[in-house]
Design a protein around this motif. Structure first.
Motif, PDB file in Angstrom:
ATOM      1  N   UNK A   1      22.906  39.271  46.510  1.00  9.98           N
ATOM      2  CA  UNK A   1      23.380  39.037  47.876  1.00  9.98           C
ATOM      3  C   UNK A   1      24.849  38.634  47.889  1.00  9.98           C
ATOM      4  N   UNK A   2      25.199  37.745  46.951  1.00  9.59           N
ATOM      5  CA  UNK A   2      26.584  37.274  46.883  1.00  9.59           C
ATOM      6  C   UNK A   2      27.520  38.423  46.511  1.00  9.59           C
TER       7      UNK A   2
ATOM      8  N   UNK B   1      44.102  43.572  50.208  1.00  5.42           N
ATOM      9  CA  UNK B   1      44.111  42.123  50.048  1.00  5.42           C
ATOM     10  C   UNK B   1      42.664  41.627  50.085  1.00  5.42           C
ATOM     11  N   UNK B   2      41.888  41.955  49.053  1.00  2.78           N
ATOM     12  CA  UNK B   2      40.459  41.619  49.077  1.00  2.78           C
ATOM     13  C   UNK B   2      40.233  40.124  49.199  1.00  2.78           C
ATOM     14  N   UNK B   3      39.238  39.768  49.991  1.00  2.00           N
ATOM     15  CA  UNK B   3      38.922  38.360  50.199  1.00  2.00           C
ATOM     16  C   UNK B   3      38.252  37.762  48.966  1.00  2.00           C
ATOM     17  N   UNK B   4      38.607  36.568  48.656  1.00  2.00           N
ATOM     18  CA  UNK B   4      37.969  35.868  47.539  1.00  2.00           C
ATOM     19  C   UNK B   4      36.519  35.572  47.911  1.00  2.00           C
ATOM     20  N   UNK B   5      35.623  35.822  46.991  1.00  2.00           N
ATOM     21  CA  UNK B   5      34.223  35.485  47.189  1.00  2.00           C
ATOM     22  C   UNK B   5      34.073  34.007  46.836  1.00  2.00           C
ATOM     23  N   UNK B   6      34.008  33.150  47.845  1.00  7.97           N
ATOM     24  CA  UNK B   6      34.041  31.712  47.608  1.00  7.97           C
ATOM     25  C   UNK B   6      32.795  31.178  46.903  1.00  7.97           C
ATOM     26  N   UNK B   7      31.775  32.021  46.791  1.00  8.29           N
ATOM     27  CA  UNK B   7      30.574  31.546  46.125  1.00  8.29           C
ATOM     28  C   UNK B   7      30.280  32.319  44.856  1.00  8.29           C
ATOM     29  N   UNK B   8      31.340  32.651  44.114  1.00  9.26           N
ATOM     30  CA  UNK B   8      31.151  33.367  42.862  1.00  9.26           C
ATOM     31  C   UNK B   8      30.380  32.547  41.830  1.00  9.26           C
ATOM     32  N   UNK B   9      30.298  31.259  42.038  1.00  6.38           N
ATOM     33  CA  UNK B   9      29.554  30.434  41.088  1.00  6.38           C
ATOM     34  C   UNK B   9      28.058  30.783  41.079  1.00  6.38           C
ATOM     35  N   UNK B  10      27.605  31.530  42.086  1.00  4.96           N
ATOM     36  CA  UNK B  10      26.229  31.986  42.102  1.00  4.96           C
ATOM     37  C   UNK B  10      26.010  33.132  41.119  1.00  4.96           C
TER      38      UNK B  10
END
Length: 226
Positions: free
Chosen positions: A8-9, A215-224
């Protein structure tokens, strides 16, 4: 319904971050809003029964969560945007490669700011249609509004923004009477080469989607993503 959070992430993380970015000008608040979306999603994964499309459910959670953070964002009048652009020009000193990226970042921020001439619901509808590319049927379900109302709100929004962009933005219309604060740096680069796909008769969506690609958005929940 069992779902893989990592999948999902990977599939929706950057899109959720982009929605927060377009809805909220303050980057730190946008980051916090995007992270809370994923907190809410993970907390309620067990509640999803498959009664709607998975993407619709995710965007509903994003709408409610990001919308709550965006309530403090001030709606801007077109006259205020015009005033901001009439302030002293911003100069840039640096090498050509760095200048191109700087210009793209500034223009990207300008587009987010311009979205704030729309109310929160109208801004979300505009983002879901222009940036995400969702059909009216799905936006109607996400916004919990009649589809005809969604179309009406979107049409008013696109007319308002397109008129302003056509009159002023050289990225959208090279013949526009640009009064942008970074006008000189913008015109100092090879616009035809940099934005070969951007021209006067192009859909506004193409300009928005170009920024999302470059300018791709950072995936703020990459820790998943373990």
């Amino acid at each position: 319904m069992e779902m893989d959070v990592n999948r999902l992430v990977k599939e929706y993380g950057k899109m959720v971050s982009m929605i927060a970015h377009r809805m909220i000008q303050n980057r730190e608040i946008a980051r916090e809003a995007a992270q809370e979306v994923w907190y809410e999603l993970c907390k309620s994964l067990h509640c999803f029964k498959g009664d709607s499309e998975l993407s619709t459910w995710i965007y509903i959670v994003a709408r409610r969560t990001v919308g709550r953070y965006a309530e403090s964002e001030k709606q801007m009048k077109i006259s205020e945007a015009e005033y901001f652009r009439s302030l002293p020009e911003i100069e840039y000193s640096g090498n050509e490669e760095a200048k191109r990226e700087w210009i793209k970042e500034r223009c990207d921020w300008c587009i987010t700011a311009l979205n704030h001439c729309l109310g929160n619901d109208a801004r979300l509808i505009f983002i879901f249609r222009e940036n995400v590319g969702l059909p009216y049927r799905q936006i109607s379900a996400i916004m919990e509004l009649n589809e005809s109302n969604v179309r009406q709100i979107y049409n008013r929004s696109i007319q308002k923004i397109t008129l302003f962009m056509n009159d002023t933005c050289p990225l959208y219309n090279p013949n526009g009477a640009c009064k942008c604060r970074i006008c000189k740096p913008v015109y100092s680069i090879n616009m035809e080469k940099e934005y070969a796909m951007v021209h006067r008769m192009m859909k506004l969506a193409d300009l928005y989607q170009k920024f999302e690609k470059e300018l791709p958005r950072k995936n703020y929940w990459e820790k998943f993503l373990l």
